[in-house]
Structure formats: C-alpha cells, structure tokens
Design a protein around this motif. Sequence first.
Motif: not given
Length: 318
Positions: A137-159
């Motif tokens: 479930a976790v891996t399928l969810a990660s591959i389903s999210v567009p990489e640019f969106l995943l990048g911006y989400v991680i940037m928002y929370f971590i940076a």
Amino acid sequence: MMMALKLVAQRVALSLLLLLLVSALIFVGTNLLPGDVAQSILGQSATPEALANLRRDLGLNDPALTRYVSWLGGALQGDLGTALTNGQDITQAITRRMGNTLFLAFWAAVIAVPLAIFLGLLAVRYRDRWPDRLISAVTLASISVPEFLLGYVIMYFIAVKLRWFPSVAMINDSMSLGEKLGAIAMPVTVLTLVVLAHMMRMTRAAILNVMQSAYIETAELKGLNGFQVIVRHALPNAIAPIANVVMLNLAYLVVGVVVIEVVFTYPGMGQYLVDHVAKRDVPVVQACGLIFAAVYIGLNMIADIVAILSNPRLRHPK
C-alpha cells in the motif's frame, strides 16, 4: 557457454544499432523544432545579412545528412560541439553536470536498491499478511503521486516547516561530502520513493514465481525456515528479472531526473538541458539527448547480459 556469448554479442550489436537510430531521431527532431536558431541568437533586430552570415558559420545551409554525419563523427570522438548561447565547450560543461547527476543517482540507488530488495523479501515472507499489505500500500501510494508534487510536498514539510535541509539542492566542489549529502537529501528521498515501489513489487513477483518450484518444496521439507528458503533458494533463481528491473530503474535515476533537478534547482544534466531548451540551443539539446539515450540503452543492455549469464540453461546447455 558459446550460446550465451553469441547472445551477448547480439545484444551488444542491437544496442549499438538502436543508439545509432536514436541519434538520427534526435538530430531530425531537434532540426524540426519551430523557429530560427540564428534569429534566436542574434535577436529580432538582426539584419538579413547578419542572419545569413551566422547561418553560414553554423553550417545551417549544409545538407542535413552532411550536418548529421559531422555531428555524429564529432560525438564519437568526444567532441559535442559548442553551445550557441554562450560559446562554451559542451563536452566540458556536460562532464561537470553529468558528474553531479551521477552523484545524485548514486546515493539514491545506494538507498533504494537494497531497501527495495529487502522489502520484497519481507513481503514474500509475510505474504497476504499485514506486513505485505502495508508495504504494498505504501509503495503503491508513493508511485501514484507525480514526482514533482511529491518533491514540493517534501520540500514544504522538511525545508519550510521543519527547516532540516535547504530547499535548493546546490552543490559545488568546495563542499565536503557531508555538506553535499545534506544538500541532496530531499531530491534523493524523492527519487528513492519514486523507484522503490517498482523494484519492490518486481522483486516480490519474481520470488513468488520461483516459490512455486518443486525444489522450494524440497528445501521446506528439509526443515529450513521460511526466510532461509527465500534467501538461499528463491532469490538466487530470481536474479534475472530483479536485475532487469534494477537496471531499468537505475537508468531512470540518471535519465529521468530532469523534473527533480528542476524542482530542487540541482545543477545536473536535467537542469542544463531545460535551460538550453528554453534558449533553443540545438547543439546542447542534441548532446544531452544523445547522452541520456546512451545511458538508458547501455543499462538495458547490461540488464539483458546479466539475464543471459544468469540463465543456467544457456551457461550449461545439454
């Protein structure tokens, strides 16, 4: 063994032929781009005489076949030409940028490949139980999210929120290894999440396929526990498909980093390509396309060779 060597030679020959065809497509595609290269360099105020002189200097008036042969011959000798926008040697610029891209891809692979294989083994060991379902479930969810969106989400929370790492992944030669790793932590995280699911699911599927074999049942009857059976007997016989998917994802880590490098302003090949596409710098676009194609085809060729050499029926024919 001779059969395996023959197949390896065929794969190498086919890869070289494919790379030649791709180089022709790259050359034709870049020359079909709309607009005038000379006009984009000199600007809208350039006189017709100046435009004509620049086209002659750039060889744009030569036949397409002549320009292609000249470009390909230079590329085979390591001469990728000169950038039209700044006059820099493309080979030198790409060497530096490619080093940065390989540095990013290397650390993503160091994390993603062993983690994917371990999670695949764990999913097989607890097949159809909650660890297997949770990992899938976790891996399928990660591959389903567009990489640019995943990048911006991680940037928002971590940076932005936690301020653990900088939002811009800039590195230079004066930085220590620790400083560089801190700078690329977020893009490496995104790349790991993107490729992890595919490798994990293929590892799981390949091992489950092997687990149906008779010798696996024999190993179980000998008293080996579930994890020993998977690691000692199933995994070695599932190397070919696992190696194939690992190589494909390594190729993605090098070739498919364009979006991630743009999101995190990372000074790699992807950022270099995007910058010069906007400027319509055709030699740079051609050089980047050819290198990306060579990396992708080369890693696929290695995956095919590993699959051939790991097949006991080819190495030890009756």
